[in-house]
Scaffold this motif. Structure first.
Motif, PDB file in Angstrom:
ATOM      1  N   ASP A  12       0.847  -1.199   0.000  1.00  0.00           N
ATOM      2  CA  ASP A  12       0.000   0.000   0.000  1.00  0.00           C
ATOM      3  C   ASP A  12       0.881   1.247   0.000  1.00  0.00           C
ATOM      4  OD1 ASP A  12      -1.865   1.987   0.341  1.00  0.00           O
ATOM      5  OD2 ASP A  12      -2.303   1.495   2.435  1.00  0.00           O
ATOM      6  N   ALA A  13       0.950   1.930  -1.145  1.00  0.00           N
ATOM      7  CA  ALA A  13       1.773   3.139  -1.274  1.00  0.00           C
ATOM      8  C   ALA A  13       0.933   4.405  -1.245  1.00  0.00           C
ATOM      9  CB  ALA A  13       2.589   3.090  -2.562  1.00  0.00           C
ATOM     10  N   VAL A  44       1.268  -3.074  -6.388  1.00  0.00           N
ATOM     11  CA  VAL A  44       1.374  -1.801  -5.673  1.00  0.00           C
ATOM     12  C   VAL A  44       0.093  -1.008  -5.888  1.00  0.00           C
ATOM     13  CG1 VAL A  44       2.632   0.383  -5.445  1.00  0.00           C
ATOM     14  CG2 VAL A  44       3.881  -1.732  -5.959  1.00  0.00           C
ATOM     15  N   VAL A  45      -0.497  -0.517  -4.804  1.00  0.00           N
ATOM     16  CA  VAL A  45      -1.634   0.399  -4.923  1.00  0.00           C
ATOM     17  C   VAL A  45      -1.143   1.773  -4.488  1.00  0.00           C
ATOM     18  CG1 VAL A  45      -2.500  -0.232  -2.610  1.00  0.00           C
ATOM     19  CG2 VAL A  45      -4.009   0.916  -4.252  1.00  0.00           C
ATOM     20  N   SER A  46      -1.421   2.778  -5.308  1.00  0.00           N
ATOM     21  CA  SER A  46      -0.902   4.119  -5.063  1.00  0.00           C
ATOM     22  C   SER A  46      -1.989   5.154  -5.263  1.00  0.00           C
ATOM     23  CB  SER A  46       0.258   4.427  -6.013  1.00  0.00           C
ATOM     24  OG  SER A  46      -0.222   4.580  -7.342  1.00  0.00           O
ATOM     25  N   LEU A  58       8.322   0.420 -12.197  1.00  0.00           N
ATOM     26  CA  LEU A  58       8.107  -0.964 -11.765  1.00  0.00           C
ATOM     27  C   LEU A  58       7.452  -1.752 -12.898  1.00  0.00           C
ATOM     28  CD1 LEU A  58       6.585  -0.155  -8.235  1.00  0.00           C
ATOM     29  CD2 LEU A  58       8.979  -0.698  -8.761  1.00  0.00           C
ATOM     30  N   PRO A  59       8.186  -1.996 -13.996  1.00  0.00           N
ATOM     31  CA  PRO A  59       7.573  -2.590 -15.186  1.00  0.00           C
ATOM     32  C   PRO A  59       7.042  -4.010 -14.982  1.00  0.00           C
ATOM     33  CG  PRO A  59       9.972  -2.537 -15.387  1.00  0.00           C
ATOM     34  CD  PRO A  59       9.622  -1.724 -14.176  1.00  0.00           C
ATOM     35  N   HIS A  60       7.561  -4.744 -13.976  1.00  0.00           N
ATOM     36  CA  HIS A  60       7.131  -6.120 -13.760  1.00  0.00           C
ATOM     37  C   HIS A  60       6.086  -6.247 -12.648  1.00  0.00           C
ATOM     38  CE1 HIS A  60      10.276  -7.215 -16.495  1.00  0.00           C
ATOM     39  NE2 HIS A  60      11.221  -6.750 -15.694  1.00  0.00           N
ATOM     40  N   ALA A  61       5.669  -5.120 -12.103  1.00  0.00           N
ATOM     41  CA  ALA A  61       4.670  -5.139 -11.034  1.00  0.00           C
ATOM     42  C   ALA A  61       3.311  -4.711 -11.576  1.00  0.00           C
ATOM     43  CB  ALA A  61       5.088  -4.203  -9.899  1.00  0.00           C
ATOM     44  N   GLN A  62       2.269  -5.132 -10.901  1.00  0.00           N
ATOM     45  CA  GLN A  62       0.928  -4.629 -11.199  1.00  0.00           C
ATOM     46  C   GLN A  62       0.701  -3.387 -10.355  1.00  0.00           C
ATOM     47  OE1 GLN A  62      -2.238  -7.442 -10.489  1.00  0.00           O
ATOM     48  NE2 GLN A  62      -3.861  -5.913 -10.732  1.00  0.00           N
ATOM     49  N   VAL A  63       0.365  -2.284 -10.989  1.00  0.00           N
ATOM     50  CA  VAL A  63       0.154  -1.026 -10.283  1.00  0.00           C
ATOM     51  C   VAL A  63      -1.314  -0.639 -10.399  1.00  0.00           C
ATOM     52  CG1 VAL A  63       0.804   1.398 -10.061  1.00  0.00           C
ATOM     53  CG2 VAL A  63       2.522  -0.294 -10.747  1.00  0.00           C
ATOM     54  N   VAL A  64      -1.942  -0.423  -9.248  1.00  0.00           N
ATOM     55  CA  VAL A  64      -3.373  -0.108  -9.185  1.00  0.00           C
ATOM     56  C   VAL A  64      -3.551   1.267  -8.564  1.00  0.00           C
ATOM     57  CG1 VAL A  64      -5.606  -0.837  -8.264  1.00  0.00           C
ATOM     58  CG2 VAL A  64      -3.872  -2.561  -8.858  1.00  0.00           C
ATOM     59  N   ALA A  65      -4.426   2.066  -9.125  1.00  0.00           N
ATOM     60  CA  ALA A  65      -4.708   3.387  -8.564  1.00  0.00           C
ATOM     61  C   ALA A  65      -5.854   3.285  -7.564  1.00  0.00           C
ATOM     62  CB  ALA A  65      -5.075   4.371  -9.667  1.00  0.00           C
TER      63      ALA A  65
END
Length: 382
Positions: A12-13, A44-46, A58-65
């Motif tokens: 949780d970012a 990662v949630v940001s 973070l090209p290999h991570a799933q990033v969620v807003a």
């Protein structure tokens, strides 16, 4: 043969502030080191304003807003209890990491929490009453509810055990790191650019970098600096960079600075200017009442600056024998500032020792310690 899948970890970012202060430096450094870590599957949630930044780095991570409302602290804390557990379920997280004291009470998977320091208990007089009350409650709750607690120093671990009877078997120490590309020994051009922006010309200066909170002891730094330099032919300026904070005493002490001395308060400096600022100083002073880690002194050491700090809580763990130590009162600060200003060989020795010691701290090592804690939380979840 079945190949074990790397555990999916949701970080949780959403608590990262716009100014990329302490928690921002921590998460940016940690997530950067986790980007290619083969032992986890990272989500990662940001905040929405950070989604593009993290997606790029973070090209290999799933990033969620997260919802836009989490930009406001009350809404973020509410979402943490409801929306974050739901997101953990949706992405199939096996571990949820909360990086800033608070965590969901029920997440549906093991939770780890970073508790950055115990100064809300050891130095309560240095916090606004409501803020201190909130974080003391949050820390107690996290110690009860989290599967594991991650701390940035042995001093913080020991204080949590001493003060709150925390279970030592559920606390993991993960030292912060420093970005050695961003924080480096600056060239003369970098130093000159910062000096020009600050309007210093050829004047030497003492640097402070950090939030202007009572715990940072800035008023006594100003008093000590005035006493140490007021009678010098070419007195160095004092430059207080960083956020404004809530220490009203700073304004009162600043009003006492004699006209022939220069006290500069430029606020936030550009991230790219920090090596030139720290490495260009005659010395960096950080006479804090206590820290959970002390990232500013590590960053100064990495920039080749001699450092004067206090032997409080975690600071000796970070500085070791590579920094000079002083007391917290203005008289001690004045005496030790004067000694260092008059001893260039000592400053050079400290700068070299600090640069060498800073190489022992990396975000890669910190990431490894976090991953180990997450793996333990899965194996031993209560």
């Amino acid at each position: 043969m079945t190949i074990a899948r790397s555990p999916r970890v949701l970080v949780d970012a959403t608590s990262v502030p716009a100014d990329r202060g302490g928690v921002g430096r921590y998460l940016d450094g940690l997530l950067g080191a986790l980007a290619d870590h083969s032992d986890i599957d990272l989500v990662v949630v940001s905040q929405r304003t950070d989604q593009e930044r993290y997606a790029r780095t973070l090209p290999h991570a799933q990033v969620v807003a997260a919802p836009a409302a989490v930009a406001h602290r009350p809404a973020r804390l509410a979402w943490e209890q409801t929306g974050l557990p739901l997101l953990a379920q949706q992405v199939g997280a096996q571990v949820l990491h909360s990086p800033f004291y608070t965590c969901p009470l029920r997440a549906g998977c093991p939770v780890t929490v970073t508790v950055h320091d115990a100064t809300f208990f050891t130095e309560p007089e240095h916090y606004e009453k409501s803020r201190g009350t909130f974080f003391r409650s949050a820390i107690k709750t996290s110690l009860r509810r989290a599967e594991r607690v991650i701390v940035p120093s042995k001093a913080t671990r020991d204080e949590l055990i001493r003060l709150l009877d925390a279970d030592p078997t559920r606390i993991d120490v993960a030292y912060h790191g420093v970005d050695h590309t961003a924080f480096h020994v600056p060239g003369e051009e970098e130093k000159a650019r910062v000096r020009s922006r600050l309007g210093l010309g050829d004047q030497t200066y003492i640097a402070f970098l950090g939030a202007k909170e009572p715990r940072k002891n800035v008023p006594n730094l100003i008093r000590g600096w005035m006493a140490a330099v007021r009678d010098r032919v070419d007195p160095p300026a004092l430059v207080l960079a960083g956020g404004q904070g809530h220490d009203d005493e700073i304004d009162r002490v600043a009003a006492e600075v004699p006209a022939h001395l220069r006290l500069l308060r430029p606020g936030y400096l550009r991230y790219a200017d920090l090596p030139g600022f720290l490495g260009g100083a005659v010395l960096c002073a950080y006479p804090s009442h206590g820290e959970g880690f002390g990232l500013p002194i590590l960053e100064a050491m990495a920039c080749g600056a001699p450092v004067l700090t206090t032997p409080r809580l975690s600071l000796p763990e970070v500085g070791g024998d590579a920094v000079a130590y002083t007391g917290q009162d203005a008289d001690h600060i004045a005496k030790d500032l004067a000694i260092l200003l008059d001893d260039e060989p000592r400053r050079c020795a400290l700068a070299a020792a600090g640069l060498s010691r800073a190489k022992e701290f990396s975000w890669s090592s910190s990431a490894d310690a976090h991953v180990s804690a997450w793996q333990r939380s899965i194996r031993h979840q209560r």
